[in-house]
Write a protein that holds these residues in place. Structure first.
Motif, short mmCIF file in Angstrom:
data_model
loop_
_atom_site.label_atom_id
_atom_site.label_comp_id
_atom_site.label_asym_id
_atom_site.label_seq_id
_atom_site.Cartn_x
_atom_site.Cartn_y
_atom_site.Cartn_z
N UNK A 79 84.43 -89.36 -26.05
CA UNK A 79 84.47 -88.94 -27.07
C UNK A 79 86.09 -88.13 -26.81
N UNK A 80 86.28 -88.09 -25.86
CA UNK A 80 87.80 -88.06 -25.18
C UNK A 80 88.59 -88.55 -25.72
N UNK A 81 88.21 -89.92 -25.48
CA UNK A 81 89.57 -90.77 -25.26
C UNK A 81 89.44 -91.96 -26.78
N UNK A 82 88.31 -91.38 -27.84
CA UNK A 82 88.33 -91.49 -29.25
C UNK A 82 89.14 -90.33 -29.66
N UNK A 83 89.47 -89.21 -28.99
CA UNK A 83 90.65 -87.93 -29.20
C UNK A 83 91.74 -88.62 -28.94
N UNK A 84 91.64 -89.02 -28.53
CA UNK A 84 93.42 -89.33 -27.33
C UNK A 84 93.77 -90.41 -28.35
N UNK A 85 93.48 -91.45 -28.52
CA UNK A 85 93.52 -92.62 -29.49
C UNK A 85 94.62 -91.68 -30.59
N UNK A 86 93.57 -90.96 -31.59
CA UNK A 86 94.59 -90.34 -32.42
C UNK A 86 95.29 -88.81 -32.95
N UNK A 87 95.39 -88.65 -31.46
CA UNK A 87 96.53 -87.02 -31.46
C UNK A 87 97.99 -87.75 -30.73
N UNK A 88 98.97 -86.83 -31.25
CA UNK A 88 99.76 -86.60 -30.91
C UNK A 88 100.42 -85.28 -30.37
N UNK A 89 100.85 -85.13 -29.17
CA UNK A 89 101.66 -83.91 -28.64
C UNK A 89 100.58 -83.49 -27.80
N UNK A 90 99.74 -84.70 -26.53
CA UNK A 90 99.47 -84.41 -25.70
C UNK A 90 99.97 -83.89 -24.74
#
Length: 743
Positions: A79-90
């Motif tokens: 679940x975390x990696x799926x968010x990181x692939x889409x996200x910006x601003x991490x």
């Protein structure tokens, strides 16, 4: 919504996912899999929530690692990696904590260490150049041309129209079509440019103004900016210094300096969402065993000759014929009208300074040229694959293995919907593909084949043709991987519900397509295969003029006794008084399965009414109440259940009773002893029924051409070859899950 309210809302959603994972029995069938989907939808609608969700998920993962709550680690990590692939601003601090957490998991056994290693490699790439994972995923899945990242993917969705209702087929097609109608190559290029610039510039990037500028640009201008951004990202992924300044120059050239860091309009409170397009899926009705092979061949034909970057020259997989030389027509159904002539590819590119790329940087060597095989002379590609990839003989080894570190440019993700009968058809097609590929060496050097399975069972009819459970393999996958159980096995009711809904004529687009989103999540994150042994059965018939038939099965073989007998020469014997004893006398010879791996042959003769041979372990074999099952790769045996007829005598006369005996074996031969004929049912499929059988033999299906290899004869300068026989490797069919078998 304030920051604290956002975090509380996300925290509640994460806790709902954790409660679902910790429940011994899933709470509500209708809510299974919905919590994960709704969680990802929240950050998709409002990307500003992504850093908060990453922080919450990472905190729960660190807590689970400290308290040794392993059952939640892999689902939360996916679940975390799926968010990181889409996200910006991490933030860099969150990236660093996540990377450290993944390295801690490397000390755990598989599958934890395997999944963690894959996540750590991707995190390292994303930490150096944020946005790289998103860019590579879109390029591969949408077949956007790129010299520095020429990987291609395609998702093939196969449905058997005889096993799945037409309403389900139509509903799935409508959802796929509605979601992909706006995913043109130009739209996907804009998404890549916007995401890369926003990931590099952060809050100073005015996405709305940039989006308007790109929409107003001509196609040639858009393509030029796309290639510029991709080249910068891929080059900087190898040497990150200065990539942000390069992307800022592109940003200023698009909007002008008036929109730079020190000028322009005020930034919006909520930046617009940059969606991650779903992979392009081609819909196929399964009508022919040869269909899978033909579709994969059509997928591999290139639209044009690619010019690879210098560090990827060793991966040049060309040598295919032009499109006009391939005259095969598509065998797709009318439902496949949405199919485009696109190819798609893998998701990860090794770094230029990595050991994988150093091993991959090979010099080209001439391959051995062979004549094309006559029945398939129009297929693209040389028989021995591209030069420079195989060993110096110009031909791969028996298992089609490439040199270490060399990746295939093409990835075919084959997703099948149906029940155990559909998986039996898939096993047949997979065996045919491997057998043909071992003889011709065409697909293996060029293609990474990934198999996925979503169970869809037909609604129960008032009069069922058989009482067999058609979802045994799906149940086994759910026991092996709990995240597969929560995410995929729960789709069947949702798919039937979607099929029952009347089509909406007022809404041209499907809003938040749940089933397509789950399919997308599965094919992207389901990278860990579970291997299933394929078995071969050789059947001998009562008609001696009929040649023996050889078939394969994956899940089950059922044997029933026919009422008819073989005709005998001479007068028939006089019937005895009394009730006729049911069943038939069978001679059974099998290799007893022992934990010591020693072979012990057992021969028995008994009277039976039915035999069932299952390739999947069940709770009655492994022990009641047990949730731990041995790895499929180590459990190479059949579970045989024999319904034996036991005769007995009492004061009332002779009688008989039924007793079920079970044993394990990997090889078995069965023959009728009293002229009674047998009927064999393969993989619970009435279409694969064989009658009038008098004898059959079952053994693990060998990997094609794995039982022999060539080597040089001893002696100086000798070029003669001899064939050495080796024990054949078993043919295992992989089905991808999220974690593999979790013990």
């Amino acid at each position: 919504m304030e920051s604290t309210d956002v975090e509380l809302d996300l925290q509640r959603s994460v806790q709902a996912v954790l409660r679902e994972l910790s429940a011994q029995s899933p709470a509500l069938q209708s809510n299974q899999g919905m919590w994960r989907w709704s969680l990802h939808k929240k950050v998709e609608r409002d990307p500003g929530k992504s850093p908060a969700l990453v922080r919450i998920l990472l905190g729960e993962l660190e807590k689970a690692e400290r308290e040794d709550l392993r059952h939640v680690i892999l689902p939360l990590l996916h679940t975390l990696m799926y968010v990181i692939v889409k996200a910006t601003g991490i933030t860099e601090e969150l990236y660093r904590r996540t990377y450290i957490f993944c390295t801690k998991l490397l000390t755990l056994p598989t599958p934890y260490s395997t999944v963690a290693l894959d996540c750590a490699i991707r995190l390292k790439t994303e930490m150096s150049v944020p946005g790289t994972l998103y860019q590579r995923l879109v390029i591969a899945e949408q077949n956007l041309e790129s010299e520095l990242y020429p990987y291609q993917e395609r998702v093939f969705l196969f449905v058997d129209p005889e096993l799945v209702s037409p309403s389900v087929c139509s509903a799935l097609l409508l959802e796929i079509e509605a979601a992909q109608v706006q995913q043109t190559p130009e739209v996907c290029m804009r998404h890549v440019i916007l995401h890369a610039l926003q990931a590099a510039l952060g809050e100073s990037c005015q996405v709305e103004a940039l989006q308007g500028k790109l929409q107003a640009s001509s196609k040639s201008t858009l393509v030029s900016y796309f290639h510029t951004v991709v080249d910068v990202m891929e080059q900087m992924a190898r040497s990150p210094e200065g990539y942000q300044e390069r992307l800022e120059e592109i940003y200023n050239s698009l909007l002008g300096k008036a929109f730079g860091r020190e000028g322009g309009d005020s930034l919006p409170d909520r930046p617009p969402s940059i969606p991650l397009p779903s992979p392009y899926i081609t819909f196929h009705l399964w009508t022919d065993e040869e269909q899978l092979w033909k579709e994969l061949v059509l997928f591999l034909r290139p639209r044009s000759q690619l010019h690879l970057s210098p560090d990827l020259e060793a991966l040049d997989l060309q040598g295919c014929l032009p499109d006009h030389d391939l005259v095969w027509g598509s065998v797709l159904s009318p439902y496949s009208a949405i199919e485009r002539d696109l190819s798609m590819g893998s998701s990860e590119l090794p770094e230029s300074n990595s050991p994988e790329m150093e091993r991959g940087g090979l010099q080209r060597k001439g391959g051995v040229k062979k004549r094309a095989w006559p029945p398939y002379s129009l297929m693209p590609g040389s028989l021995d694959g591209p030069p420079g990839l195989h060993r110096k003989t110009g031909r791969p080894s028996g298992d089609g293995e490439l040199l270490p570190g060399v990746s295939r440019l093409h990835t075919a993700r084959v997703l099948v919907l149906g029940d155990d009968r559909m998986l039996g058809c898939l096993a047949q097609a997979y065996h045919t593909l491997r057998k043909r590929d071992m003889q011709k060496c065409y697909l293996t050097p060029r293609l990474s084949l990934q198999l996925y399975y979503i169970p869809v069972t037909a609604p129960k009819k008032p009069v069922a043709p058989t009482n067999s459970d058609l979802g045994e393999l799906a149940a086994f996958l759910g026991r092996a991987d709990p995240w597969y159980e929560r995410t995929i096995n729960t789709l069947c009711p949702a798919i039937h519900k979607l099929a029952e809904m009347p089509p909406s004529l007022d809404i041209p687009q499907t809003v938040d397509p749940f089933i397509l989103d789950v399919i997308t999540y599965y094919v992207r994150m389901g990278t860990q295969p579970i291997y299933f042994q394929i078995y071969t059965v050789k059947m001998f018939f009562s008609d001696l003029s009929q040649k023996p038939a050889e078939e394969i099965f994956l899940t089950e073989l059922k044997v029933k006794i026919q009422d008819t007998k073989l005709p005998k020469d001479g007068p028939s014997p006089r019937k005895r008084c009394g009730a006729e004893i049911p069943g038939a006398e069978l001679s059974i010879c099998y290799q007893k399965f022992l934990l010591s791996q020693r072979s012990q042959e057992v021969t028995i003769s008994l009277r039976t009414t039915e035999l069932v041979l299952k390739a999947l372990p069940g709770s009655d074999i492994e022990g009641s109440g047990s949730t731990h099952y041995p790895p499929v790769t180590d459990h190479k045996c059949l579970n045989v259940s024999v319904t034996e007829v036991v005769k007995s005598s009492n004061l009332a006369g002779k009688s008989f009773s039924m007793v079920t005996n079970t044993f394990r074996t990997s090889n078995i031969q069965i023959q009728s002893q009293d002229q009674r004929l047998l009927t064999l049912f393969l993989d619970k499929d009435n279409r694969r029924t064989f009658k009038d059988v008098i004898r059959f033999e079952i053994a693990p299906c060998p990997e094609p051409c794995s039982g022999a290899h060539k080597s040089k004869m001893p002696g100086p300068g000798s070029q003669e070859m001899e064939i050495k026989k080796t024990n054949p490797k078993p043919l295992l069919m992989p089905i991808n899950t999220f974690s593999g078998i979790v013990q």
